[in-house]
Write a protein that holds these residues in place. Structure first.
Motif, PDB file in Angstrom:
ATOM      1  N   TRP A  17      -7.550  -0.541   7.307  1.00 39.65           N
ATOM      2  CA  TRP A  17      -8.600   0.293   7.884  1.00 39.65           C
ATOM      3  C   TRP A  17      -9.137   1.334   6.895  1.00 39.65           C
ATOM      4  O   TRP A  17     -10.005   2.126   7.253  1.00 39.65           O
ATOM      5  N   LEU A  18      -8.642   1.300   5.652  1.00 45.07           N
ATOM      6  CA  LEU A  18      -9.095   2.266   4.655  1.00 45.07           C
ATOM      7  C   LEU A  18      -9.973   1.646   3.573  1.00 45.07           C
ATOM      8  O   LEU A  18     -10.529   2.357   2.739  1.00 45.07           O
ATOM      9  N   GLY A  19     -10.078   0.309   3.570  1.00 46.36           N
ATOM     10  CA  GLY A  19     -10.900  -0.334   2.565  1.00 46.36           C
ATOM     11  C   GLY A  19     -10.214  -1.537   1.960  1.00 46.36           C
ATOM     12  O   GLY A  19      -9.169  -1.979   2.420  1.00 46.36           O
ATOM     13  N   ARG A  20     -10.791  -2.088   0.890  1.00 49.35           N
ATOM     14  CA  ARG A  20     -10.252  -3.266   0.229  1.00 49.35           C
ATOM     15  C   ARG A  20     -10.158  -3.011  -1.266  1.00 49.35           C
ATOM     16  O   ARG A  20     -10.924  -2.243  -1.837  1.00 49.35           O
ATOM     17  N   GLY A  21      -9.213  -3.679  -1.902  1.00 45.84           N
ATOM     18  CA  GLY A  21      -9.065  -3.570  -3.345  1.00 45.84           C
ATOM     19  C   GLY A  21      -7.941  -2.641  -3.735  1.00 45.84           C
ATOM     20  O   GLY A  21      -7.187  -2.158  -2.903  1.00 45.84           O
TER      21      GLY A  21
ATOM     22  N   SER B  32       0.854  -1.189   0.000  1.00 41.93           N
ATOM     23  CA  SER B  32       0.000   0.000   0.000  1.00 41.93           C
ATOM     24  C   SER B  32       0.890   1.239   0.000  1.00 41.93           C
ATOM     25  O   SER B  32       2.094   1.145   0.264  1.00 41.93           O
TER      26      SER B  32
ATOM     27  N   VAL C 265      -5.906   0.626  -5.066  1.00 42.49           N
ATOM     28  CA  VAL C 265      -5.984   2.084  -4.940  1.00 42.49           C
ATOM     29  C   VAL C 265      -5.953   2.696  -6.342  1.00 42.49           C
ATOM     30  O   VAL C 265      -5.017   2.447  -7.098  1.00 42.49           O
TER      31      VAL C 265
ATOM     32  N   THR D 277      -2.629  -1.393  -2.832  1.00 43.05           N
ATOM     33  CA  THR D 277      -3.919  -1.625  -2.198  1.00 43.05           C
ATOM     34  C   THR D 277      -4.093  -0.702  -0.998  1.00 43.05           C
ATOM     35  O   THR D 277      -3.144  -0.066  -0.544  1.00 43.05           O
ATOM     36  N   PHE D 278      -5.295  -0.658  -0.483  1.00 45.06           N
ATOM     37  CA  PHE D 278      -5.583   0.168   0.680  1.00 45.06           C
ATOM     38  C   PHE D 278      -5.039  -0.473   1.955  1.00 45.06           C
ATOM     39  O   PHE D 278      -4.989  -1.695   2.071  1.00 45.06           O
TER      40      PHE D 278
ATOM     41  N   TYR E 244      -9.098  -7.154  -7.291  1.00 43.41           N
ATOM     42  CA  TYR E 244      -8.009  -6.206  -7.501  1.00 43.41           C
ATOM     43  C   TYR E 244      -7.848  -5.920  -8.997  1.00 43.41           C
ATOM     44  O   TYR E 244      -8.377  -6.629  -9.844  1.00 43.41           O
TER      45      TYR E 244
ATOM     46  N   GLU F 116      -5.788   8.395  -6.767  1.00 44.27           N
ATOM     47  CA  GLU F 116      -5.704   8.530  -5.315  1.00 44.27           C
ATOM     48  C   GLU F 116      -4.328   8.100  -4.783  1.00 44.27           C
ATOM     49  O   GLU F 116      -4.178   7.822  -3.598  1.00 44.27           O
TER      50      GLU F 116
END
Length: 355
Positions: free
Chosen positions: A113-117, A67, A119, A109-110, A139, A123
């Motif tokens: 605690w920020l999400g899944r999948g 990430s 980026v 990836t995130f 993904y 962003e």
């Protein structure tokens, strides 16, 4: 005498005991650089008596990070920032280690605690690479690496290994597990190549062996080299423990000193049978087949359980993850329960249980 608290020597490094902190991502780096969080996190575990503390998956290049918040060691500046951390760990009587990694198709990836999948690039994300253009579930689809790009990656691994040694890390681990790039090459589920880096096990393990040779050549001979593997994909038709044990037998002749045996992470359809010490049989199989020392990890939570694994010669070291997040001083408690001697920092000796 407790086996868990017996010293272990690999090459020119002696580990004071067999309780090692497994690499655990903290998602707290800035442009790959460690922060005060890493000093406190890793230093606290060293203070608790672990024989080795291995820093999280640390990318050999920026786009190899899991990430945007993940660690990296692709420059002299990163090595400089890690030096105070390795010095503190060593000052506690522990051995500082680092896991060098490239996340492959599971990069960009995130944080959990920020999400899944994946980026989005808008962003701060980036395109990912893999042995083949096969996406991990949910993904982005990666780009298949060319042979020329693989050779460039090897140069990145070499540079990162030199930076790690310069930073003061005394054990280097290569991450070949959990669905990241090298594991992606090893597994027939994610490696559909038809060139020299695909096909049978010889082809699928080529990248791992080349990385091992590259890293071994880049670091001082006195430093132990460890490889973390996933012993199975937990999916029919995926990587098997027999294949991993065969590869480990080859690693034994390539300068690898210990295999850190985990499992899974490369396929969302994995069916893992969980239970106390559920991965220990894999460690035992790799140890028996390869003749290399191995580390066992996975739902090992109690001192007596860890001691038994070593006594049965299923492993040579025990790697703890979540148990050390819950209780960084786990080794100190374990030593007391097993009747072993383990020194405490003088600042904390007033807290040693009496009686």
């Amino acid at each position: 005498m407790s086996r868990l608290f017996a010293p272990l020597t690999l090459r020119g490094v002696t580990f004071p005991n067999r309780v090692w902190a497994a690499p655990m991502c903290q998602y707290s780096s800035v442009d790959g650089h460690p922060t005060d969080w890493h000093l406190v996190h890793l230093g606290g575990i060293a203070r608790g008596g672990a024989g080795a503390v291995i820093a999280e998956a640390t990318a050999v290049r920026p786009d190899g990070r899991i990430s945007p918040q993940d660690a990296g060691i692709w420059s002299d500046a990163h090595a400089t920032d890690y030096a105070r951390i390795t010095a503190f760990i060593r000052g506690q009587g522990s051995v500082p280690g680092i896991q060098l990694a490239h996340a492959g198709r599971k990069a960009s990836t995130f944080a959990p605690w920020l999400g899944r999948g994946s980026v989005p690039q808008t962003e701060g994300g980036w395109p990912t690479v893999a042995p083949s253009a096969v996406a991990f579930d949910g993904y982005a689809t990666p780009v298949s690496l060319t042979v020329e790009e693989i050779q460039a990656l090897l140069r990145d691994w070499s540079a990162a290994a030199r930076h790690a040694a310069d930073a003061g890390f005394d054990v280097i681990e290569i991450h070949a597990a959990h669905g990241y790039l090298i594991h992606e090459f090893l597994s027939p589920l994610s490696n559909l190549r038809t060139d020299a880096y695909g096909g049978d096990l010889t082809g699928r393990s080529r990248l791992l062996l080349e990385v091992v040779d590259t890293v071994r050549a880049a670091i001082p001979d006195r430093l132990p080299l460890v490889v973390r593997v996933s012993a199975t994909d937990w999916v029919e038709g995926g990587l098997t423990v027999d294949e991993v044990a065969e590869v480990a037998s080859v690693l034994a002749g390539r300068g690898v000193d210990l295999v850190d045996v985990s499992s899974g992470g490369n396929d969302a359809g994995q069916q893992i049978t969980l239970g106390p010490g559920y991965q220990v049989p894999f460690a035992h199989a790799v140890r028996s087949r390869s003749g290399l020392p191995v580390g066992a990890v996975g739902l090992i939570t109690e001192p007596g359980q860890a001691e038994k694994i070593l006594a049965e010669e299923s492993a040579d070291v025990i790697l703890l993850g979540r148990a050390l997040l819950r209780e960084p001083s786990w080794p100190q408690r374990a030593a007391r329960e097993l009747g072993a001697a383990l020194d405490w920092p003088r600042q904390y000796r007033a807290g040693i249980p009496r009686g």
